[in-house]
Design a protein around this motif. Structure first.
Motif, PDB file in Angstrom:
ATOM      1  N   ALA A 164      33.782 -24.177 -32.673  1.00 51.32           N
ATOM      2  CA  ALA A 164      34.773 -23.164 -33.062  1.00 51.32           C
ATOM      3  C   ALA A 164      34.108 -21.794 -33.142  1.00 51.32           C
ATOM      4  O   ALA A 164      34.684 -20.782 -32.723  1.00 51.32           O
ATOM      5  CB  ALA A 164      35.393 -23.531 -34.407  1.00 51.32           C
ATOM      6  N   GLY A 165      32.898 -21.762 -33.675  1.00 50.42           N
ATOM      7  CA  GLY A 165      32.167 -20.499 -33.791  1.00 50.42           C
ATOM      8  C   GLY A 165      31.839 -19.900 -32.440  1.00 50.42           C
ATOM      9  O   GLY A 165      31.948 -18.687 -32.240  1.00 50.42           O
ATOM     10  N   LEU A 170      32.949 -15.830 -28.286  1.00 49.99           N
ATOM     11  CA  LEU A 170      33.272 -15.488 -26.899  1.00 49.99           C
ATOM     12  C   LEU A 170      34.574 -14.709 -26.803  1.00 49.99           C
ATOM     13  O   LEU A 170      34.687 -13.799 -25.995  1.00 49.99           O
ATOM     14  CB  LEU A 170      33.352 -16.761 -26.045  1.00 49.99           C
ATOM     15  N   ASP A 171      35.557 -15.069 -27.652  1.00 49.41           N
ATOM     16  CA  ASP A 171      36.831 -14.355 -27.525  1.00 49.41           C
ATOM     17  C   ASP A 171      37.024 -13.297 -28.613  1.00 49.41           C
ATOM     18  O   ASP A 171      38.063 -12.639 -28.681  1.00 49.41           O
ATOM     19  CB  ASP A 171      38.026 -15.318 -27.437  1.00 49.41           C
ATOM     20  N   GLY A 172      36.015 -13.160 -29.471  1.00 53.43           N
ATOM     21  CA  GLY A 172      36.032 -12.053 -30.425  1.00 53.43           C
ATOM     22  C   GLY A 172      37.045 -12.190 -31.543  1.00 53.43           C
ATOM     23  O   GLY A 172      37.458 -11.186 -32.124  1.00 53.43           O
ATOM     24  N   THR A 173      37.425 -13.444 -31.874  1.00 53.07           N
ATOM     25  CA  THR A 173      38.404 -13.595 -32.960  1.00 53.07           C
ATOM     26  C   THR A 173      37.766 -13.456 -34.343  1.00 53.07           C
ATOM     27  O   THR A 173      38.471 -13.284 -35.329  1.00 53.07           O
ATOM     28  CB  THR A 173      39.166 -14.933 -32.866  1.00 53.07           C
ATOM     29  N   CYS A 178      32.361 -20.004 -39.078  1.00 53.06           N
ATOM     30  CA  CYS A 178      32.053 -20.867 -37.940  1.00 53.06           C
ATOM     31  C   CYS A 178      31.053 -20.206 -37.008  1.00 53.06           C
ATOM     32  O   CYS A 178      30.172 -20.865 -36.460  1.00 53.06           O
ATOM     33  CB  CYS A 178      33.324 -21.233 -37.181  1.00 53.06           C
ATOM     34  N   GLU A 179      31.151 -18.901 -36.822  1.00 57.35           N
ATOM     35  CA  GLU A 179      30.173 -18.210 -35.973  1.00 57.35           C
ATOM     36  C   GLU A 179      28.782 -18.430 -36.522  1.00 57.35           C
ATOM     37  O   GLU A 179      27.824 -18.655 -35.783  1.00 57.35           O
ATOM     38  CB  GLU A 179      30.488 -16.706 -35.900  1.00 57.35           C
ATOM     39  N   ARG A 180      28.653 -18.380 -37.830  1.00 56.46           N
ATOM     40  CA  ARG A 180      27.357 -18.598 -38.453  1.00 56.46           C
ATOM     41  C   ARG A 180      26.834 -19.996 -38.154  1.00 56.46           C
ATOM     42  O   ARG A 180      25.656 -20.205 -37.932  1.00 56.46           O
ATOM     43  CB  ARG A 180      27.470 -18.396 -39.967  1.00 56.46           C
TER      44      ARG A 180
END
Ligand code: ADP
Ligand code: MG
Length: 308
Positions: A164-165, A170-173, A178-180
């Protein structure tokens, strides 16, 4: 002093707390001392820009990642991490790039008491390889083989968060938690060590739950039946498909016999462990209500993933 030598000394020659490094960075090879009664566990993994992580990723995250994925392999073996070698190919990204890469690498290395004892540095498109070396008491390494019909299948932590991150990046949401998880995966070192003598088999989840579970099934000569409802309970953001299929979580999947369940309850894993299925006679992986073919994770040699 050559440019390469100076860079190594500046960024990679760092003090560490280990007293078992007889000869570290600077010679043709490192010399280290194994603990008495221990065996050496070795693992190596490469991360490549554009393949394992998107272009332009923060250098600290690249430095963290290349060590974390290797410590995760040691964790899956039940090994205590000890030393690492780092072969780094990077373009001249300026002093700042190397500094941040090294900061990411050493922050994790110091946390797990890992001494960097050697490596290589070349100018080429960004890719990094770590060889991680760890120790395990004689005969106690965990393996993928060893799961038996009747064992219960567990996973540590939560699943699907890293995938999810990555999509968020990639799509900048901007799903930052989750990115972490994607950027700074946490190797389950304490869990791996605590599972020695308890788990009948173990693997770390790099390519996706279903894909990696199939590796345990194959190595052990059994079938793993996964319960999607139980996976849902540990799915990041309640996305069960992502939890079954997504890669890069670096949690541990392990199996435990009924006789050792009490030991598992008393073990200090440093994270939660959740029963998600059971081992039965047969082969492969089953997830009731799902087509496992559609849940396969990443395969570098799948023609669909050919970067050319
Ligand atoms: P050699 O040519 O003998 O392989 P190098 O000049 O490549 O030696 O490396 C010199 C020393 O620095 C060696 O001890 C090597 O292990 C170490 N080293 C090189 N690159 C790195 C790196 N990126 N991180 C840690 N140690 C490194
Ligand atoms: Mg060299």
């Amino acid at each position: 002093m050559s440019g390469e030598r100076a860079l190594i000394e500046r960024y990679f020659l760092r003090r560490h707390a280990r007293d078992d490094v007889i000869l570290g960075i600077g010679d043709d090879g490192a010399v280290t001392r194994l603990r008495r009664g221990c065996e050496l566990v070795s693992a190596t993994d490469t991360v490549v820009e554009g393949v394992h992580f998107p272009r332009g990723l923060a250098p600290a995250a690249v430095g963290h990642r290349v060590l974390a994925v290797n410590l995760s392999d040691l964790a899956a073996m039940g090994a205590d991490p000890a030393w690492a070698l780092l072969a780094l190919a990077c373009e001249d990204g300026g002093a700042d790039w190397l500094q941040q890469f090294a900061d990411g690498f050493f922050a994790l290395a110091e946390r797990f008491g890992v001494g960097l004892v050697g490596g290589d540095l070349v100018r080429a498109p960004l890719a990094a390889t770590v060889t991680a070396l760890g120790q395990v008491p004689r005969g106690r390494a965990l393996q993928r083989a060893g799961a038996r019909a009747g064992d219960i299948v567990y996973v540590t932590g939560t699943l699907g968060g890293a995938a999810a991150g990555l999509s968020s990046l990639l799509d900048g949401t901007g799903v930052t938690a989750c990115e972490r998880r994607f950027l700074f995966p946490e190797p389950r070192v304490a869990a791996g060590v605590a599972l020695r003598g308890i788990a009948s088999a173990a693997i770390d989840l790099s390519d996706g739950l279903v894909t990696d579970a199939a590796r345990v099934a194959l190595a052990s000569g059994v079938r793993l039946e996964i319960d999607a409802a139980r996976v849902a309970a540990v799915a990041a953001g309640d996305d069960v498909i992502r939890a079954l299929r997504g890669g890069d979580d670096y949690e541990l999947l392990f199996t435990v016999s009924a006789a050792r369940e009490q030991m598992l309850r008393e073990a200090e894993l440093g994270c939660r462990a959740t029963a998600i299925g059971r081992v039965v006679d047969g082969a492969g992986v089953g997830v009731a209500g799902h087509d496992v073919e559609a849940l396969q994770g990443y395969d570098h040699f799948d023609p669909c993933n050919d970067p050319r």
